[in-house]
Design a protein around this motif. Structure first.
Motif, PDB file in Angstrom:
ATOM      1  N   ILE A 134      -5.853  22.788  67.764  1.00 46.32           N
ATOM      2  CA  ILE A 134      -5.279  23.336  66.543  1.00 46.32           C
ATOM      3  C   ILE A 134      -5.914  22.653  65.339  1.00 46.32           C
ATOM      4  CG2 ILE A 134      -3.039  23.868  67.550  1.00 46.32           C
ATOM      5  CD1 ILE A 134      -2.102  21.229  66.235  1.00 46.32           C
ATOM      6  N   ASN A 135      -5.583  23.158  64.176  1.00 38.52           N
ATOM      7  CA  ASN A 135      -6.014  22.537  62.939  1.00 38.52           C
ATOM      8  C   ASN A 135      -4.846  21.792  62.315  1.00 38.52           C
ATOM      9  OD1 ASN A 135      -8.655  23.633  62.977  1.00 38.52           O
ATOM     10  ND2 ASN A 135      -7.809  25.596  62.308  1.00 38.52           N
ATOM     11  N   ILE A 136      -5.124  20.638  61.747  1.00 42.58           N
ATOM     12  CA  ILE A 136      -4.136  19.916  60.966  1.00 42.58           C
ATOM     13  C   ILE A 136      -4.665  19.833  59.552  1.00 42.58           C
ATOM     14  CG2 ILE A 136      -2.930  17.740  60.619  1.00 42.58           C
ATOM     15  CD1 ILE A 136      -2.994  17.284  63.577  1.00 42.58           C
ATOM     16  N   VAL A 137      -3.900  20.338  58.615  1.00 48.32           N
ATOM     17  CA  VAL A 137      -4.364  20.384  57.241  1.00 48.32           C
ATOM     18  C   VAL A 137      -3.400  19.634  56.355  1.00 48.32           C
ATOM     19  CG1 VAL A 137      -5.519  22.589  57.559  1.00 48.32           C
ATOM     20  CG2 VAL A 137      -3.160  22.568  56.799  1.00 48.32           C
ATOM     21  N   ALA A 138      -3.849  19.342  55.157  1.00 48.71           N
ATOM     22  CA  ALA A 138      -3.034  18.607  54.203  1.00 48.71           C
ATOM     23  C   ALA A 138      -1.975  19.518  53.607  1.00 48.71           C
ATOM     24  CB  ALA A 138      -3.922  18.019  53.111  1.00 48.71           C
ATOM     25  N   PRO A 164      -2.276  13.260  65.691  1.00 44.87           N
ATOM     26  CA  PRO A 164      -2.476  11.798  65.729  1.00 44.87           C
ATOM     27  C   PRO A 164      -1.614  11.108  66.789  1.00 44.87           C
ATOM     28  CG  PRO A 164      -1.171  12.448  63.823  1.00 44.87           C
ATOM     29  CD  PRO A 164      -1.692  13.711  64.427  1.00 44.87           C
ATOM     30  N   GLN A 165      -2.063   9.969  67.227  1.00 46.47           N
ATOM     31  CA  GLN A 165      -1.330   9.165  68.197  1.00 46.47           C
ATOM     32  C   GLN A 165      -0.317   8.303  67.448  1.00 46.47           C
ATOM     33  OE1 GLN A 165      -3.978   7.082  70.851  1.00 46.47           O
ATOM     34  NE2 GLN A 165      -4.927   8.958  71.593  1.00 46.47           N
ATOM     35  N   ILE A 166       0.801   8.923  67.107  1.00 50.27           N
ATOM     36  CA  ILE A 166       1.821   8.287  66.293  1.00 50.27           C
ATOM     37  C   ILE A 166       3.175   8.394  66.986  1.00 50.27           C
ATOM     38  CG2 ILE A 166       0.666   8.660  64.079  1.00 50.27           C
ATOM     39  CD1 ILE A 166       2.325  11.173  63.729  1.00 50.27           C
ATOM     40  N   SER A 186       8.082  12.249  62.267  1.00 49.53           N
ATOM     41  CA  SER A 186       7.317  11.119  62.780  1.00 49.53           C
ATOM     42  C   SER A 186       7.418   9.931  61.824  1.00 49.53           C
ATOM     43  CB  SER A 186       5.846  11.513  62.963  1.00 49.53           C
ATOM     44  OG  SER A 186       5.167  11.528  61.711  1.00 49.53           O
ATOM     45  N   GLU A 187       6.774   8.843  62.208  1.00 49.09           N
ATOM     46  CA  GLU A 187       6.645   7.696  61.315  1.00 49.09           C
ATOM     47  C   GLU A 187       5.533   7.919  60.295  1.00 49.09           C
ATOM     48  OE1 GLU A 187       8.391   4.968  61.025  1.00 49.09           O
ATOM     49  OE2 GLU A 187       9.708   5.062  62.771  1.00 49.09           O
ATOM     50  N   ASN A 188       4.860   9.058  60.375  1.00 48.35           N
ATOM     51  CA  ASN A 188       3.757   9.395  59.479  1.00 48.35           C
ATOM     52  C   ASN A 188       4.068  10.663  58.693  1.00 48.35           C
ATOM     53  OD1 ASN A 188       1.097   8.885  58.461  1.00 48.35           O
ATOM     54  ND2 ASN A 188       0.326  10.553  59.746  1.00 48.35           N
ATOM     55  N   GLY A 189       5.338  10.869  58.394  1.00 49.85           N
ATOM     56  CA  GLY A 189       5.729  12.041  57.633  1.00 49.85           C
ATOM     57  C   GLY A 189       6.152  13.204  58.512  1.00 49.85           C
ATOM     58  N   LYS A 224      -1.643  26.259  63.413  1.00 50.48           N
ATOM     59  CA  LYS A 224      -2.078  25.030  62.752  1.00 50.48           C
ATOM     60  C   LYS A 224      -0.868  24.198  62.357  1.00 50.48           C
ATOM     61  CE  LYS A 224      -2.339  26.896  58.040  1.00 50.48           C
ATOM     62  NZ  LYS A 224      -3.245  27.221  56.924  1.00 50.48           N
ATOM     63  N   PHE A 225      -1.133  22.916  62.136  1.00 56.50           N
ATOM     64  CA  PHE A 225      -0.124  22.006  61.641  1.00 56.50           C
ATOM     65  C   PHE A 225      -0.385  21.702  60.164  1.00 56.50           C
ATOM     66  CE2 PHE A 225       2.360  20.360  65.184  1.00 56.50           C
ATOM     67  CZ  PHE A 225       1.613  20.753  66.278  1.00 56.50           C
ATOM     68  N   ILE A 226       0.697  21.491  59.437  1.00 60.17           N
ATOM     69  CA  ILE A 226       0.605  20.975  58.073  1.00 60.17           C
ATOM     70  C   ILE A 226       1.383  19.665  58.028  1.00 60.17           C
ATOM     71  CG2 ILE A 226       1.074  21.387  55.630  1.00 60.17           C
ATOM     72  CD1 ILE A 226       0.991  24.344  56.178  1.00 60.17           C
ATOM     73  N   ASN A 227       0.782  18.656  57.413  1.00 62.96           N
ATOM     74  CA  ASN A 227       1.405  17.343  57.312  1.00 62.96           C
ATOM     75  C   ASN A 227       1.923  17.139  55.890  1.00 62.96           C
ATOM     76  OD1 ASN A 227       0.247  13.914  57.283  1.00 62.96           O
ATOM     77  ND2 ASN A 227       2.229  14.703  57.891  1.00 62.96           N
ATOM     78  N   TYR A 228       3.209  16.847  55.778  1.00 61.69           N
ATOM     79  CA  TYR A 228       3.819  16.566  54.480  1.00 61.69           C
ATOM     80  C   TYR A 228       4.218  15.104  54.416  1.00 61.69           C
ATOM     81  CZ  TYR A 228       4.216  21.634  54.079  1.00 61.69           C
ATOM     82  OH  TYR A 228       3.933  22.969  54.026  1.00 61.69           O
TER      83      TYR A 228
END
Length: 488
Positions: free
Chosen positions: A18-22, A258-260, A277-280, A290-294
């Motif tokens: 998948i894609n991980i985008v900002a 990510p390995q989080i 997660s611990e990373n948002g 796709k994933f979006i990270n906030y």
């Protein structure tokens, strides 16, 4: 009162790409409920909504009920006969019979609605450490902690869960879910997964295997969740996530994730998976694969206010509630999806002012935006960015920051009416400003311009605080409108 109430894609033999985008694709706007609003602490472990609409919040310093306006802190009974406010509340859950269960740092409580208090529930174990409550489709209540337990409705206590006559689950249980076959799944902190086929009395254990890409991604399981497709999502302490595909009996790893440490899952009204997660916050957009990270954005007061996410809950109104470790409760209202929100800020992703007076569109579909406190903004829809036009000490610029009116004429000139700065003309081709200000233009008797209009003769009508004026571009002259008729 009601309170503020996540397509199967392409499978690969070695995983799932998948894609991980900002954070650029979705406009998530959160409101926040913190200790400033009455929470006893900003550390939240669990959330639920009862059948009356109240939000119950399990915190590191007590159990809270939120009615949409105020927060009440409840006493609990950590041990039999001991009542107190405060202390760690690990989990809160309402079952299908509207019973409200609470796990304290020492035991389990049930809510007595008639007396509006909580009472201790006995657990048949010398070590009664408890972590999570879960109800299966048949209505059975399971509890995980120092082992797996099942609630005995006749004796009103938790008994050890026997899969068959000889086998119980005694390991440290961190998470529980069930699949579409009615099988129970138990996550263990260091021992992987256990699947209990209750009907056939069979236990199946799953562990990580370095030589098998389709094995469990890590033995340190922190969270479990079954989505509406029947996929069982597994969050781990050290390797991120994977999910179990029951049709192939394989664990599918998410390449690129990510390995989080992942602590929680939820599914929103659109079928997207929210991952805490611990990373948002990560949101898996099912339709787009796709994933979006906030993450927390210190320049955006409506962003997440903390990146350590411990629990996520969808309420009955499809709002998403996000409990954090340091930031209290973050609330995403489902109604916000109907709008894209643009706030004022200090980058080209924000408006330069907060008081918007007028918006007009150009031939390209972009927007000119007049603000009373931040000058003129130009929004490029393709780039999703703003360009600012403000007064400067020298050079080609806007005359004043307080813009009240806009007009795009037939010759691609943008006319800008300001308060105290007169009339401006911006030539879109040459990108040059022209200023029409009293007393340089004595026939324009006011520099406070509130409205603009072009007529069929291409003259500009100007509404000011000192009457109505007409500008003739060909003659470069202003004249005051003379009333020839009476409408009284």
């Amino acid at each position: 009162m009601k309170a503020h109430s996540v397509l199967l894609a392409l499978f690969l033999l070695i995983g799932y790409t998948i894609n991980i985008v900002a954070q650029v694709d979705r406009n998530l706007r959160f409101t926040h409920l913190t200790n400033d609003n009455g929470l006893p602490t900003n550390t939240i472990y669990s959330l639920c909504q009862d059948f009356k609409g109240f939000i119950w919040i399990a915190t590191a310093n007590g159990l809270c009920k939120y009615d949409g306006r105020s927060i009440s802190v409840y006493e609990v009974e950590p041990t039999k006969g001991e009542r107190k406010k405060g202390g760690i509340i690990r989990h809160v859950f309402e079952d299908k019979r509207h019973r409200l269960w609470v796990i304290t740092h020492k035991g389990v409580n049930l809510y007595n609605r008639n007396k509006d208090n909580f009472n201790f529930v006995s657990v048949d174990s010398l070590n009664n450490f408890s972590r999570v409550i879960y109800q299966d489709d048949k209505g059975k209540i399971y509890m995980g902690g120092s082992g797996a337990f099942i609630y005995n409705e006749q004796t009103s206590k938790f008994d050890p869960f026997y899969v068959n006559q000889d086998e119980t689950i005694t390991a440290f249980i961190t998470a529980i879910t069930s699949d579409q076959k009615g099988q129970m799944w138990f996550g263990r902190m260091y021992g992987g997964l256990i699947c209990a086929d209750v009907e056939n009395g069979k236990l199946t254990r799953y562990k990580h295997n370095d030589h098998n890409i389709n094995s469990l991604i890590s033995n340190k399981v922190t969270s479990l969740f079954t989505d509406h497709h029947g996929r069982i999502w597994i969050g781990t302490e050290d390797k991120g996530i994977c999910y179990f595909d029951s049709s192939t009996n394989k664990f599918i790893r998410i390449e690129g994730f990510p390995q989080i440490c992942v602590r929680t899952f939820a599914e929103d009204a659109e079928g997207n998976i929210w991952i805490g997660s611990e990373n948002g916050l990560y949101i898996y957009l099912s339709d787009e694969n796709k994933f979006i990270n906030y993450k927390q954005n210190y320049n955006d007061k409506y962003s997440l206010n903390d990146n350590a996410i411990y629990t996520i809950f969808k309420d009955k109104e499809n709002n998403m509630l996000v409990g954090t470790y340091f930031g209290g409760l973050n609330i995403f209202l489902n109604s916000f999806l109907q709008f894209t929100y643009y706030d004022c800020g200090y980058s080209d992703k924000y408006l330069s002012g907060k008081a918007v007076r007028q918006i007009i569109g150009d031939k390209k579909g972009n927007l000119w935006i007049a603000t009373e406190d931040g000058g003129l903004n130009y929004y490029n829809k393709k780039e999703k960015s703003f360009e600012y036009f403000k007064p400067q000490q020298t050079g080609n610029c806007l005359s004043y920051h307080n813009v009240h009116s806009l007009l795009l004429d037939q010759k691609d000139n943008l006319w800008i009416g300001t308060y105290l700065g007169g009339l401006n003309k911006y030539n879109l081709k040459t990108q040059k400003f022209s200023h029409y200000i009293h007393p340089e233009y004595p026939d324009l008797l006011s520099n406070n311009i509130f409205t603009l209009l072009q007529d069929k003769d291409e003259e500009i009508w100007i509404g000011t605080t000192n009457g109505l004026f007409i500008y003739n571009p060909g003659k470069d002259q202003f004249r005051q409108f003379e009333k020839k008729y009476s409408w009284s």
